[in-house]
Design a protein around this motif. Sequence first.
Motif, PDB file in Angstrom:
ATOM      1  N   ARG A  20       0.829  -1.206   0.000  1.00 14.26           N
ATOM      2  CA  ARG A  20       0.000   0.000   0.000  1.00 14.26           C
ATOM      3  C   ARG A  20       0.865   1.259   0.000  1.00 14.26           C
ATOM      4  O   ARG A  20       0.579   2.220  -0.712  1.00 14.26           O
ATOM      5  CB  ARG A  20      -0.947   0.000   1.199  1.00 14.26           C
ATOM      6  N   SER A  40      -0.996   7.290   5.609  1.00 18.11           N
ATOM      7  CA  SER A  40      -0.847   5.845   5.786  1.00 18.11           C
ATOM      8  C   SER A  40       0.418   5.446   6.527  1.00 18.11           C
ATOM      9  O   SER A  40       0.399   4.538   7.352  1.00 18.11           O
ATOM     10  CB  SER A  40      -0.898   5.148   4.429  1.00 18.11           C
ATOM     11  N   GLY A 104      -8.526  -0.127  -4.467  1.00 22.14           N
ATOM     12  CA  GLY A 104      -7.137  -0.429  -4.138  1.00 22.14           C
ATOM     13  C   GLY A 104      -6.376  -1.157  -5.235  1.00 22.14           C
ATOM     14  O   GLY A 104      -5.476  -1.937  -4.945  1.00 22.14           O
TER      15      GLY A 104
END
Length: 181
Positions: A20, A40, A104
């Motif tokens: 990610r 994040s 995603g």
Amino acid sequence: MNQVIRSIRADEWRSVKELRLVALQDPVAHLAFRETYEESVARPDAFWQERAAGAAEGVPERRQFVAVGPDGAWIGSVVVLVERAGEPDLLGNVSEWDQAHLVGVFVRPEHRGSGVTDALFDTALAWAREIGLERVRLFVHEKNGRAEAFYRRAGFVPTGGSTPSPGDAGERDLEFVITPG
């Protein structure tokens, strides 16, 4: 293709986090994701552990699929969210259908164009079909032409629906759908 496409396991949260963070550093991340690298990277390990557990093999309401290379490295991913009719969806709207919502989507740049994204999408669509969903949707930023071209090639068609892009005043994310089968 020499990668394996599979569901993640809950104990793979470190790999979920790593991929990610790589995705959020992509030059078009601001068009493709609803969070930033800075947000994040600051999240605690507990967040990533929960995220992995919530999309792992056996979870009925969402599934994260990854492409794993021969060396064990994760090279791409897609997350499938299950949205039920009459319930709030990812964007806070009430869903009209039982459907899957793909989010995603990311493949490392050095693997793009090699069939990895096709394999991830084939697996995601097969899982949606397997659990009885007849509609799969996704959103793509109006300026993300590379992603839109792939989605169209994969069989997704625009619905005419859209939603405001977060952080981009006046820009839109366009809805595309496909019926797996």
